[in-house]
Design a protein around this motif. Structure first.
Motif, short mmCIF file in Angstrom:
data_model
loop_
_atom_site.label_atom_id
_atom_site.label_comp_id
_atom_site.label_asym_id
_atom_site.label_seq_id
_atom_site.Cartn_x
_atom_site.Cartn_y
_atom_site.Cartn_z
N ALA A 126 14.13 52.22 6.67
CA ALA A 126 13.74 50.89 6.20
C ALA A 126 14.92 49.92 6.26
N TYR A 127 16.10 50.39 5.89
CA TYR A 127 17.26 49.51 5.91
C TYR A 127 17.66 49.16 7.33
N ALA A 128 17.53 50.13 8.24
CA ALA A 128 17.84 49.85 9.65
C ALA A 128 16.88 48.78 10.20
N LEU A 129 15.60 48.90 9.86
CA LEU A 129 14.63 47.89 10.32
C LEU A 129 14.93 46.53 9.71
N THR A 130 15.35 46.51 8.45
CA THR A 130 15.70 45.24 7.80
C THR A 130 16.86 44.56 8.51
N LEU A 131 17.88 45.33 8.87
CA LEU A 131 19.03 44.77 9.58
C LEU A 131 18.61 44.21 10.94
N LEU A 132 17.74 44.92 11.64
CA LEU A 132 17.26 44.44 12.94
C LEU A 132 16.48 43.13 12.79
N MET A 133 15.64 43.05 11.77
CA MET A 133 14.86 41.83 11.55
C MET A 133 15.76 40.68 11.11
N ASN A 134 16.78 40.97 10.32
CA ASN A 134 17.75 39.93 9.95
C ASN A 134 18.48 39.39 11.17
N LEU A 135 18.81 40.29 12.10
CA LEU A 135 19.45 39.88 13.34
C LEU A 135 18.51 39.00 14.17
N LEU A 136 17.23 39.37 14.19
CA LEU A 136 16.24 38.57 14.90
C LEU A 136 16.10 37.18 14.28
#
Length: 244
Positions: free
Chosen positions: A201-211
């Motif tokens: 979940a945290y990895a996905l959050t970081l990716l979405m923040n980057l997006l």
């Protein structure tokens, strides 16, 4: 506990396979939900009453019924109705796409409606066609506002993937559950599962923040480095989804 981690090391191939199934369900379910979100969200903004009506019926139906029931209906009931049996993974992707796509449609509708009226008027003054106006002016601005709510929906979708265990999918939950049954280490097994889902979940959050950071930069908005590590609140998601 030592017995559990020893068995964990022995079962790494099965655990990797289960993790891969969980990631497949998350990614393909999210893609299906994203497509449905835009289709239903833009249909709800149409001038045609039929288009708005169809969108509203579909959104309210899938928001108003349980994901659990939808998953079971696709896996157990639909084969009796159609004669075609879907694999557990395909059933999961369809159920996640339909359910979270319905919620995402409200995010799209709210974000598009929140774009300042002056942007529409400026695009009209430039004699842009409706499609060109939506693609070049409205959606780029609305997209930035959609991302925080889409991030929340993506994390919720990930956390729903253990439901696949109920229809015999060989996901991460199934692999850990088999390990727990064999070793009897219930506390350690479920603690390990919690950590695995937190990391995902945290990895996905970081990716979405980057997006989100990239989308803001394309619009010339400020996007500091801290934006990559910021958390999402349920309030912001509800506000974005419920905007008029």
């Amino acid at each position: 506990m030592n017995d559990f981690f020893s068995a964990f090391a022995d079962d790494l191939p099965q655990l990797r396979s289960g993790l891969w199934v969980t990631l497949e369900a998350t990614v393909f379910g999210a893609l299906a939900a994203l497509v449905l979100s835009f289709v239903l969200g833009l249909m709800s903004l149409s001038r045609l009453m039929l288009s708005r009506g169809v969108s509203r019926v579909v959104v309210e139906f899938f928001r108003g019924t349980s994901l659990y029931v939808q998953l079971f209906w696709l896996y157990y009931a639909m084969p009796q109705l159609t004669g075609y049996e879907l694999t557990p993974l395909v059933c999961g992707v369809l159920a996640f796409g339909l359910n979270y796509g319905a919620y995402g449609a409200e995010v799209v509708r709210g974000a598009v409606n929140s774009v300042p009226r002056g942007q529409y008027e400026a695009a009209l003054a430039l004699n842009m066609s409706p499609l060109h106006r939506m693609r070049k002016v409205i959606l780029p601005q609305a997209w930035v506002q959609m991302i925080p709510s889409f991030t929340n929906l993506l994390i919720q979708l990930l956390k729903a993937t253990p439901l696949l265990w109920l229809i015999s999918a060989a996901d991460l939950m199934t692999a850990i559950e088999k390990l727990r049954s064999r070793t009897g280490e219930t506390l350690t097994a479920y603690a390990t599962l919690l950590v695995c889902y937190f990391v995902l979940a945290y990895a996905l959050t970081l990716l979405m923040n980057l997006l989100e950071r990239s989308a803001k930069r394309r619009l010339g908005l400020a996007a500091g480095g801290k934006s990559l590590l910021k958390s999402r609140s349920a309030v912001s998601a509800a506000q974005a989804g419920g905007a008029r």
